[in-house]
Enzyme design. Structure first.
Site, PDB file in Angstrom:
ATOM      1  N   GLY A  12       0.763  -1.246   0.000  1.00  0.00           N
ATOM      2  CA  GLY A  12       0.000   0.000   0.000  1.00  0.00           C
ATOM      3  C   GLY A  12       0.792   1.293   0.000  1.00  0.00           C
ATOM      4  O   GLY A  12       0.305   2.309  -0.475  1.00  0.00           O
ATOM      5  N   GLU A  54       4.111   4.093   6.065  1.00  0.00           N
ATOM      6  CA  GLU A  54       2.893   3.274   5.966  1.00  0.00           C
ATOM      7  C   GLU A  54       1.826   4.037   5.173  1.00  0.00           C
ATOM      8  O   GLU A  54       1.765   5.264   5.235  1.00  0.00           O
ATOM      9  CB  GLU A  54       2.338   3.002   7.371  1.00  0.00           C
ATOM     10  CG  GLU A  54       2.567   1.600   7.880  1.00  0.00           C
ATOM     11  CD  GLU A  54       1.734   0.510   7.211  1.00  0.00           C
ATOM     12  OE1 GLU A  54       1.468   0.588   5.992  1.00  0.00           O
ATOM     13  OE2 GLU A  54       1.363  -0.438   7.907  1.00  0.00           O
ATOM     14  N   ASP A  56      -4.625   1.763  10.792  1.00  0.00           N
ATOM     15  CA  ASP A  56      -6.037   1.509  11.042  1.00  0.00           C
ATOM     16  C   ASP A  56      -6.196   1.080  12.516  1.00  0.00           C
ATOM     17  O   ASP A  56      -6.320   1.923  13.397  1.00  0.00           O
ATOM     18  CB  ASP A  56      -6.484   0.426  10.050  1.00  0.00           C
ATOM     19  CG  ASP A  56      -7.972   0.146  10.076  1.00  0.00           C
ATOM     20  OD1 ASP A  56      -8.725   0.974  10.588  1.00  0.00           O
ATOM     21  OD2 ASP A  56      -8.391  -0.922   9.583  1.00  0.00           O
ATOM     22  N   LYS A  58      -6.782   6.339  11.007  1.00  0.00           N
ATOM     23  CA  LYS A  58      -8.184   6.327  11.457  1.00  0.00           C
ATOM     24  C   LYS A  58      -8.176   6.241  12.981  1.00  0.00           C
ATOM     25  O   LYS A  58      -8.178   5.132  13.535  1.00  0.00           O
ATOM     26  CB  LYS A  58      -8.907   5.101  10.892  1.00  0.00           C
ATOM     27  CG  LYS A  58      -9.025   5.041   9.386  1.00  0.00           C
ATOM     28  CD  LYS A  58      -9.736   3.740   9.007  1.00  0.00           C
ATOM     29  CE  LYS A  58      -9.760   3.505   7.519  1.00  0.00           C
ATOM     30  NZ  LYS A  58     -10.220   2.143   7.174  1.00  0.00           N
ATOM     31  N   PHE A  93     -13.838   2.736   4.971  1.00  0.00           N
ATOM     32  CA  PHE A  93     -12.898   2.064   4.079  1.00  0.00           C
ATOM     33  C   PHE A  93     -12.560   2.959   2.883  1.00  0.00           C
ATOM     34  O   PHE A  93     -13.449   3.525   2.254  1.00  0.00           O
ATOM     35  CB  PHE A  93     -13.477   0.738   3.594  1.00  0.00           C
ATOM     36  CG  PHE A  93     -12.451  -0.109   2.924  1.00  0.00           C
ATOM     37  CD1 PHE A  93     -11.547  -0.851   3.678  1.00  0.00           C
ATOM     38  CD2 PHE A  93     -12.354  -0.132   1.542  1.00  0.00           C
ATOM     39  CE1 PHE A  93     -10.561  -1.611   3.058  1.00  0.00           C
ATOM     40  CE2 PHE A  93     -11.373  -0.896   0.914  1.00  0.00           C
ATOM     41  CZ  PHE A  93     -10.479  -1.631   1.672  1.00  0.00           C
ATOM     42  N   ASP A 145      -5.783  -0.494  -1.748  1.00  0.00           N
ATOM     43  CA  ASP A 145      -6.626  -1.346  -2.592  1.00  0.00           C
ATOM     44  C   ASP A 145      -7.883  -1.822  -1.887  1.00  0.00           C
ATOM     45  O   ASP A 145      -7.972  -1.823  -0.659  1.00  0.00           O
ATOM     46  CB  ASP A 145      -5.844  -2.585  -3.027  1.00  0.00           C
ATOM     47  CG  ASP A 145      -5.693  -3.582  -1.882  1.00  0.00           C
ATOM     48  OD1 ASP A 145      -5.268  -3.176  -0.783  1.00  0.00           O
ATOM     49  OD2 ASP A 145      -6.022  -4.771  -2.076  1.00  0.00           O
TER      50      ASP A 145
HETATM   51  P1  IMP Z   1      -3.783  -2.141  10.875  1.00  0.00           P
HETATM   52  O1  IMP Z   1      -2.839  -3.250  11.202  1.00  0.00           O
HETATM   53  O2  IMP Z   1      -5.186  -2.432  11.320  1.00  0.00           O
HETATM   54  O3  IMP Z   1      -3.318  -0.777  11.351  1.00  0.00           O
HETATM   55  O4  IMP Z   1      -3.941  -2.106   9.305  1.00  0.00           O
HETATM   56  C1  IMP Z   1      -2.966  -1.661   8.495  1.00  0.00           C
HETATM   57  C2  IMP Z   1      -3.135  -2.172   7.076  1.00  0.00           C
HETATM   58  O5  IMP Z   1      -4.499  -2.537   6.748  1.00  0.00           O
HETATM   59  C3  IMP Z   1      -2.780  -1.049   6.127  1.00  0.00           C
HETATM   60  O6  IMP Z   1      -1.408  -1.012   5.870  1.00  0.00           O
HETATM   61  C4  IMP Z   1      -3.628  -1.359   4.908  1.00  0.00           C
HETATM   62  O7  IMP Z   1      -2.926  -2.217   4.050  1.00  0.00           O
HETATM   63  C5  IMP Z   1      -4.851  -2.070   5.449  1.00  0.00           C
HETATM   64  N1  IMP Z   1      -6.007  -1.122   5.551  1.00  0.00           N
HETATM   65  C6  IMP Z   1      -6.540  -0.611   6.684  1.00  0.00           C
HETATM   66  N2  IMP Z   1      -7.566   0.224   6.422  1.00  0.00           N
HETATM   67  C7  IMP Z   1      -7.690   0.248   5.064  1.00  0.00           C
HETATM   68  C8  IMP Z   1      -8.582   0.953   4.152  1.00  0.00           C
HETATM   69  O8  IMP Z   1      -9.485   1.737   4.525  1.00  0.00           O
HETATM   70  N3  IMP Z   1      -8.383   0.710   2.822  1.00  0.00           N
HETATM   71  C9  IMP Z   1      -7.405  -0.127   2.350  1.00  0.00           C
HETATM   72  N4  IMP Z   1      -6.565  -0.775   3.161  1.00  0.00           N
HETATM   73  C10 IMP Z   1      -6.687  -0.599   4.512  1.00  0.00           C
END
Ligand code: IMP
Length: 177
Positions: free
Chosen positions: A48, A102, A106, A134, A155, A162
């Site tokens: 990403g 990054e 999320d 977020k 999202f 993606d």
């Molecule tokens: P985390 O481990 O929950 O912080 O998620 C991180 C990863 O989840 C990011 O690097 C993204 O690849 C994916 N991700 C989280 N939210 C979104 C979104 O809204 N759209 C697309 N990918 C997301």
């Protein structure tokens, strides 16, 4: 700009190309100032972050290195049942000034698992640059040092992000309708 359909879902325009580029430049200016004379190593997390990392790097005026890594998780013997490994991280991080790049923080789970592995190698410093964050979705204690946009818990796709493999090529960021 109009709505786009990706797979089965409709997305509407959310962040325009110009505002994204403006924020990326602002982050680069901050980093140029903070890291003057320090030669940081950027570690961009694939897939990403590739667009953000590229635009950010283009706007740097300081000496800096960059490497791209992919995080893979597989079932291991740890207590959590999941082991996270970094593919492509072949540098010695001891004493390095590291900036993680990054696309989005999320829940913070990914970085919460990955950062201790990096810290184990005793870098001189470790900061995080993320295009999106977020805050309402955050579960793990992750602090973003350089942030593009704080967004609601929706999202999003585009600019490297993606939905099930598609949408990364969009120059703007779209959110789910
Ligand atoms: P985390 O481990 O929950 O912080 O998620 C991180 C990863 O989840 C990011 O690097 C993204 O690849 C994916 N991700 C989280 N939210 C979104 C979104 O809204 N759209 C697309 N990918 C997301």
């Amino acid at each position: 700009m109009k709505q786009v359909k990706i797979h089965d879902k409709i997305f509407e325009p959310y962040l325009f190309e110009t505002e994204i580029q403006e924020q990326v430049k602002k982050i680069a200016i901050e980093i140029n100032k903070d890291y003057e004379g320090r030669k940081p190593l950027f570690i961009a997390i694939l897939n990403g972050s590739f667009m953000f990392a590229s635009d950010l790097f283009k706007n740097l005026t300081i000496d800096a290195e960059i490497c791209f890594i992919k995080l893979a998780s597989y079932k291991g013997m740890s207590s959590s049942g999941r082991v996270l490994t970094a593919i492509g991280l072949d540098m010695d991080l001891f004493g390095k000034e590291i900036i993680i790049v990054e696309d989005i923080v999320d829940t913070g789970k990914t970085l919460n698992e990955f950062l201790p592995k990096l810290l184990h190698q005793q870098p001189a410093s470790l900061k995080i640059a993320a295009l999106l964050h977020k805050p309402d979705a955050l579960v793990f204690p992750i602090n973003v040092d350089y942030l593009g946009f704080s967004i609601p818990n929706k999202f999003v796709v585009g600019y490297g992000l993606d939905y099930d493999g598609l949408g990364r090529n969009l120059k703007e960021i779209y959110k789910l309708v």
